[in-house]
Design a protein around this motif. Sequence first.
Motif, PDB file in Angstrom:
ATOM      1  N   GLU A 139       0.834  -1.206   0.000  1.00 51.27           N
ATOM      2  CA  GLU A 139       0.000   0.000   0.000  1.00 51.27           C
ATOM      3  C   GLU A 139       0.868   1.255   0.000  1.00 51.27           C
ATOM      4  N   ALA A 140       1.922   1.249   0.805  1.00 51.34           N
ATOM      5  CA  ALA A 140       2.827   2.398   0.855  1.00 51.34           C
ATOM      6  C   ALA A 140       3.562   2.571  -0.477  1.00 51.34           C
ATOM      7  N   VAL A 141       3.965   1.466  -1.067  1.00 50.13           N
ATOM      8  CA  VAL A 141       4.662   1.541  -2.363  1.00 50.13           C
ATOM      9  C   VAL A 141       3.722   2.092  -3.429  1.00 50.13           C
ATOM     10  N   MET A 142       2.490   1.618  -3.448  1.00 48.13           N
ATOM     11  CA  MET A 142       1.537   2.096  -4.447  1.00 48.13           C
ATOM     12  C   MET A 142       1.255   3.592  -4.261  1.00 48.13           C
ATOM     13  N   ARG A 143       1.095   4.019  -3.018  1.00 49.99           N
ATOM     14  CA  ARG A 143       0.889   5.448  -2.748  1.00 49.99           C
ATOM     15  C   ARG A 143       2.069   6.264  -3.257  1.00 49.99           C
ATOM     16  N   ARG A 144       3.273   5.771  -2.985  1.00 48.69           N
ATOM     17  CA  ARG A 144       4.480   6.481  -3.407  1.00 48.69           C
ATOM     18  C   ARG A 144       4.553   6.567  -4.929  1.00 48.69           C
ATOM     19  N   LEU A 145       4.234   5.494  -5.606  1.00 43.09           N
ATOM     20  CA  LEU A 145       4.262   5.484  -7.071  1.00 43.09           C
ATOM     21  C   LEU A 145       3.266   6.486  -7.654  1.00 43.09           C
ATOM     22  N   THR A 146       2.094   6.569  -7.052  1.00 43.42           N
ATOM     23  CA  THR A 146       1.099   7.510  -7.572  1.00 43.42           C
ATOM     24  C   THR A 146       1.517   8.955  -7.313  1.00 43.42           C
ATOM     25  N   LEU A 147       2.220   9.202  -6.219  1.00 46.22           N
ATOM     26  CA  LEU A 147       2.701  10.557  -5.929  1.00 46.22           C
ATOM     27  C   LEU A 147       3.849  10.950  -6.851  1.00 46.22           C
ATOM     28  N   ASP A 148       4.721   9.980  -7.147  1.00 47.01           N
ATOM     29  CA  ASP A 148       5.897  10.257  -7.964  1.00 47.01           C
ATOM     30  C   ASP A 148       5.600  10.312  -9.458  1.00 47.01           C
ATOM     31  N   ASN A 149       4.525   9.683  -9.883  1.00 51.91           N
ATOM     32  CA  ASN A 149       4.236   9.590 -11.313  1.00 51.91           C
ATOM     33  C   ASN A 149       2.732   9.712 -11.541  1.00 51.91           C
TER      34      ASN A 149
END
Length: 100
Positions: A6-16
Amino acid sequence: ELNKFEAVMRRLTLDNALFQQLVVPDQHLELFNRPWCLVELMEARRLRVKQTLLIRSRACLPRGKRRQLGAIRVQDCLASRAKDAEAVLARIGDPDRFDE
Protein backbone atom coordinates in the motif's frame (compact mmCIF):
# COMPACT_ATOMS: atom_id res chain seq x y z
CA GLU A 1 6.15 -7.96 1.85
CA LEU A 2 2.46 -7.93 2.61
CA ASN A 3 2.64 -4.86 4.79
CA LYS A 4 4.41 -2.62 2.27
CA PHE A 5 2.47 -2.72 -1.00
CA GLU A 6 0.00 0.00 0.00
CA ALA A 7 2.83 2.40 0.85
CA VAL A 8 4.66 1.54 -2.36
CA MET A 9 1.54 2.10 -4.45
CA ARG A 10 0.89 5.45 -2.75
CA ARG A 11 4.48 6.48 -3.41
CA LEU A 12 4.26 5.48 -7.07
CA THR A 13 1.10 7.51 -7.57
CA LEU A 14 2.70 10.56 -5.93
CA ASP A 15 5.90 10.26 -7.96
CA ASN A 16 4.24 9.59 -11.31
CA ALA A 17 0.88 11.10 -12.26
CA LEU A 18 0.70 8.65 -15.19
CA PHE A 19 1.12 5.57 -13.01
CA GLN A 20 -1.27 2.79 -14.08
CA GLN A 21 -2.02 -0.75 -13.01
CA LEU A 22 -2.09 -3.48 -15.62
CA VAL A 23 -3.83 -6.58 -14.26
CA VAL A 24 -2.95 -9.76 -16.16
CA PRO A 25 -4.42 -12.82 -14.46
CA ASP A 26 -3.62 -16.42 -15.38
CA GLN A 27 -6.04 -18.28 -17.63
CA HIS A 28 -7.98 -19.60 -14.62
CA LEU A 29 -8.26 -16.11 -13.09
CA GLU A 30 -6.82 -17.36 -9.79
CA LEU A 31 -5.62 -13.85 -9.01
CA PHE A 32 -9.18 -13.03 -7.95
CA ASN A 33 -9.06 -15.79 -5.32
CA ARG A 34 -6.05 -14.31 -3.51
CA PRO A 35 -6.90 -11.87 -0.72
CA TRP A 36 -3.81 -9.68 -1.05
CA CYS A 37 -4.42 -9.34 -4.80
CA LEU A 38 -7.95 -8.09 -4.15
CA VAL A 39 -6.65 -5.65 -1.56
CA GLU A 40 -4.07 -4.33 -4.02
CA LEU A 41 -6.75 -3.86 -6.68
CA MET A 42 -8.96 -2.03 -4.22
CA GLU A 43 -6.09 0.17 -3.02
CA ALA A 44 -5.37 1.16 -6.62
CA ARG A 45 -9.04 1.97 -7.08
CA ARG A 46 -9.08 4.01 -3.86
CA LEU A 47 -6.05 5.96 -5.10
CA ARG A 48 -7.82 6.48 -8.45
CA VAL A 49 -5.09 4.66 -10.36
CA LYS A 50 -6.10 3.80 -13.90
CA GLN A 51 -6.58 0.03 -14.05
CA THR A 52 -6.56 -2.13 -17.16
CA LEU A 53 -7.57 -5.80 -17.12
CA LEU A 54 -5.97 -7.93 -19.83
CA ILE A 55 -7.48 -11.39 -20.18
CA ARG A 56 -5.83 -14.04 -22.33
CA SER A 57 -8.95 -14.89 -24.31
CA ARG A 58 -12.74 -14.84 -24.14
CA ALA A 59 -12.58 -18.56 -23.31
CA CYS A 60 -11.12 -17.61 -19.90
CA LEU A 61 -14.29 -15.71 -19.04
CA PRO A 62 -17.34 -17.91 -19.70
CA ARG A 63 -20.69 -16.70 -18.39
CA GLY A 64 -20.51 -18.83 -15.22
CA LYS A 65 -17.08 -17.42 -14.38
CA ARG A 66 -18.35 -13.85 -14.85
CA ARG A 67 -21.05 -14.50 -12.25
CA GLN A 68 -18.48 -16.04 -9.91
CA LEU A 69 -16.23 -12.99 -10.22
CA GLY A 70 -19.15 -10.73 -9.38
CA ALA A 71 -19.80 -12.69 -6.19
CA ILE A 72 -16.24 -12.88 -4.83
CA ARG A 73 -15.99 -12.53 -1.07
CA VAL A 74 -12.55 -11.66 0.29
CA GLN A 75 -13.13 -13.82 3.36
CA ASP A 76 -13.51 -16.86 1.06
CA CYS A 77 -10.22 -16.25 -0.73
CA LEU A 78 -7.22 -18.53 -0.40
CA ALA A 79 -3.66 -17.93 0.68
CA SER A 80 -0.64 -20.22 0.71
CA ARG A 81 -0.38 -19.65 4.45
CA ALA A 82 -3.35 -19.15 6.76
CA LYS A 83 -1.31 -16.51 8.59
CA ASP A 84 -1.16 -14.39 5.39
CA ALA A 85 -4.92 -14.57 4.87
CA GLU A 86 -5.50 -13.60 8.50
CA ALA A 87 -3.13 -10.63 8.15
CA VAL A 88 -4.92 -9.38 5.03
CA LEU A 89 -8.35 -9.78 6.61
CA ALA A 90 -7.16 -7.93 9.71
CA ARG A 91 -6.02 -5.01 7.52
CA ILE A 92 -9.36 -4.87 5.75
CA GLY A 93 -11.37 -4.50 8.93
CA ASP A 94 -14.93 -5.13 7.75
CA PRO A 95 -14.84 -7.79 4.99
CA ASP A 96 -18.53 -7.31 4.12
CA ARG A 97 -17.96 -3.61 3.47
CA PHE A 98 -14.82 -4.43 1.47
CA ASP A 99 -16.84 -6.83 -0.70
CA GLU A 100 -19.28 -4.10 -1.69
